[in-house]
Scaffold this motif. Structure first.
Motif, short mmCIF file in Angstrom:
data_model
loop_
_atom_site.label_atom_id
_atom_site.label_comp_id
_atom_site.label_asym_id
_atom_site.label_seq_id
_atom_site.Cartn_x
_atom_site.Cartn_y
_atom_site.Cartn_z
N LEU A 175 -4.41 31.00 11.46
CA LEU A 175 -4.14 30.64 12.85
C LEU A 175 -3.50 29.25 12.92
N ALA A 176 -3.93 28.34 12.08
CA ALA A 176 -3.34 27.01 12.05
C ALA A 176 -1.88 27.07 11.60
N LYS A 177 -1.58 27.95 10.65
CA LYS A 177 -0.19 28.10 10.20
C LYS A 177 0.68 28.61 11.35
N PHE A 178 0.13 29.55 12.14
CA PHE A 178 0.87 30.03 13.31
C PHE A 178 1.14 28.88 14.28
N ALA A 179 0.14 28.04 14.47
CA ALA A 179 0.27 26.94 15.44
C ALA A 179 1.36 25.96 15.01
N ARG A 180 1.61 25.86 13.70
CA ARG A 180 2.62 24.91 13.22
C ARG A 180 4.02 25.47 13.27
N LEU A 181 4.17 26.78 13.51
CA LEU A 181 5.50 27.37 13.58
C LEU A 181 6.20 26.93 14.87
N LYS A 182 7.41 26.44 14.74
CA LYS A 182 8.18 26.01 15.91
C LYS A 182 9.61 26.49 15.75
N PHE A 183 10.08 27.22 16.75
CA PHE A 183 11.42 27.77 16.72
C PHE A 183 12.07 27.59 18.08
N PRO A 184 13.39 27.40 18.10
CA PRO A 184 14.07 27.27 19.40
C PRO A 184 14.03 28.57 20.18
N ASP A 185 14.08 28.46 21.50
CA ASP A 185 14.02 29.63 22.37
C ASP A 185 15.40 30.26 22.48
N THR A 186 15.87 30.77 21.37
CA THR A 186 17.17 31.41 21.27
C THR A 186 17.01 32.70 20.47
N ARG A 187 18.04 33.51 20.44
CA ARG A 187 17.99 34.72 19.63
C ARG A 187 17.78 34.37 18.16
N GLY A 189 16.38 31.72 16.96
CA GLY A 189 15.02 31.26 16.79
C GLY A 189 14.04 32.41 16.76
N ALA A 190 14.27 33.43 17.59
CA ALA A 190 13.39 34.60 17.61
C ALA A 190 13.46 35.36 16.30
N ILE A 191 14.65 35.42 15.71
CA ILE A 191 14.79 36.11 14.41
C ILE A 191 14.01 35.37 13.33
N GLU A 192 14.19 34.05 13.28
CA GLU A 192 13.47 33.27 12.27
C GLU A 192 11.97 33.36 12.50
N ALA A 193 11.54 33.37 13.77
CA ALA A 193 10.12 33.52 14.07
C ALA A 193 9.61 34.88 13.60
N GLY A 194 10.42 35.92 13.80
CA GLY A 194 10.02 37.25 13.36
C GLY A 194 9.80 37.33 11.87
N VAL A 195 10.68 36.69 11.11
CA VAL A 195 10.52 36.69 9.65
C VAL A 195 9.28 35.91 9.25
N ASN A 220 15.14 43.42 16.47
CA ASN A 220 14.15 43.23 17.53
C ASN A 220 13.85 41.73 17.62
N ALA A 221 14.76 41.00 18.23
CA ALA A 221 14.59 39.55 18.36
C ALA A 221 13.61 39.27 19.51
N ASP A 222 12.33 39.37 19.19
CA ASP A 222 11.27 39.30 20.19
C ASP A 222 10.76 37.86 20.32
N ARG A 223 11.07 37.22 21.44
CA ARG A 223 10.64 35.84 21.64
C ARG A 223 9.15 35.74 21.93
#
Length: 321
Positions: A175-187, A189-195, A220-223
């Protein structure tokens, strides 16, 4: 003149529960089968449910539909109240202590699933819930037992757990690793977040297929998977109903043996507390629905439905309009 192939999924439709619109679609294959509704996980839209698994369920005789939870995907996103938690950990603690204020309840989320069923014309259905969706379908079985043929929860905590009682089932390091993930609110960013999310949720004992994860994220670039405030509202929805020991629908509990987010003890707790529930721990599976597990998942859900239909007093295994 050539005709275009039939799309795998029907058009996006919307069901209404008060001011909330719930986006859903239905698989075109197996549309005359037994109704089966899939509820998705925290922040994730319905496209995270693998098409291949849905097609296997259709081949097993199910009419498959899936929907976006409120505050996810194409469904209504609600504005946060002034005192809302800004991250999922804070939301869990606030829910357990009575602090804070959520814009909706867990009962509302359970009613969302029924609203989708109503729009599909289904009087009852087999319910399959993944992660947060697993807690949601447990609550549907408590609140609307007549609408539930069978219940299957996947990688879920007990639906009546809140605050510290819920946190004990969560691997706080992940959960802490999830909290540290930061991505821009763009397509992008959503792709990198998905990976990144796919990597965190995968079994740590199986090689991670980054190429496949990136292809899935690009499709599926899901923000929603990095929208912490929306996730906090979903987690912060409080349940005011009975404990899950009151569930009286046939229940199958599935949990990945290698789940890096929700400890397998959560699945054991759900199975121990719901009368007659059956637990199946999936080897080599994390907090995910990986392709190698699809045949076992589809087979077990079919077996579960068949067993329930042979139980005296069970709902018949036919589609009802």
């Amino acid at each position: 003149m050539t005709t275009s192939p039939t799309p795998l999924w029907g058009p996006t439709r919307f069901a209404e529960n008060g001011p909330v619109r719930l986006a859903f679609d239905a698989l075109n294959e197996g549309a005359d089968g037994e109704p089966l509704l899939v509820a998705t996980g925290l922040g994730a839209n319905r496209h995270w449910v693998p098409d291949g698994l849905c097609r296997m369920l259709a081949a097993e005789g199910f009419a498959v539909a899936r929907y976006d939870q409120r505050d996810g995907g194409e469904s209504t996103h609600l504005p946060p109240p002034p005192t809302a938690a800004r991250n999922p950990i804070s939301a869990l603690l606030a829910k357990g202590s009575g602090r804070g204020r959520a814009p909706y309840t867990a009962e509302d989320m359970a009613d969302d699933a029924v609203a989708v069923m109503n729009d599909l014309g289904w009087r009852s259905a087999h319910l399959v819930g993944v992660s947060l969706g697993g807690a949601v379908v447990q609550r549907v079985a408590l609140r609307h037992p007549d609408r539930v043929r069978t219940l299957t929860t996947v990688s879920a905590v007990p639906g009546d757990a809140a605050g510290l009682r819920a946190l004990r089932y969560v691997r706080l390091g992940t959960l802490a690793k999830f909290a540290r993930l930061k991505f821009p609110d763009t397509r992008e960013g959503a792709i990198e977040a998905g990976v990144a999310v796919s990597r965190l949720l995968a079994s740590p004992y199986r090689p991670f297929d980054e190429r496949a994860a990136r292809a899935a994220a690009e499709g599926n670039a899901d923000r929603g998977i990095h929208d912490r405030q929306a996730q906090s509202r979903q987690i912060g929805a409080r349940w005011h109903g009975p404990p899950i020991g009151a569930v009286d629908r046939p229940t199958l509990v599935l949990h990945g043996a290698d789940d890096p987010l929700i400890k397998p003890r959560a699945g054991r707790a759900v199975a121990a507390r719901i009368p007659g529930a059956r637990l199946l721990v999936l080897p080599g599976v994390g907090h995910e629905l990986p392709e190698p597990a699809w045949p076992a998942l589809a087979t077990e859900i079919r077996r579960h439905a068949d067993s329930a239909s042979r139980t005296p007093g069970a709902m018949p295994g036919v589609r009802e309009q």
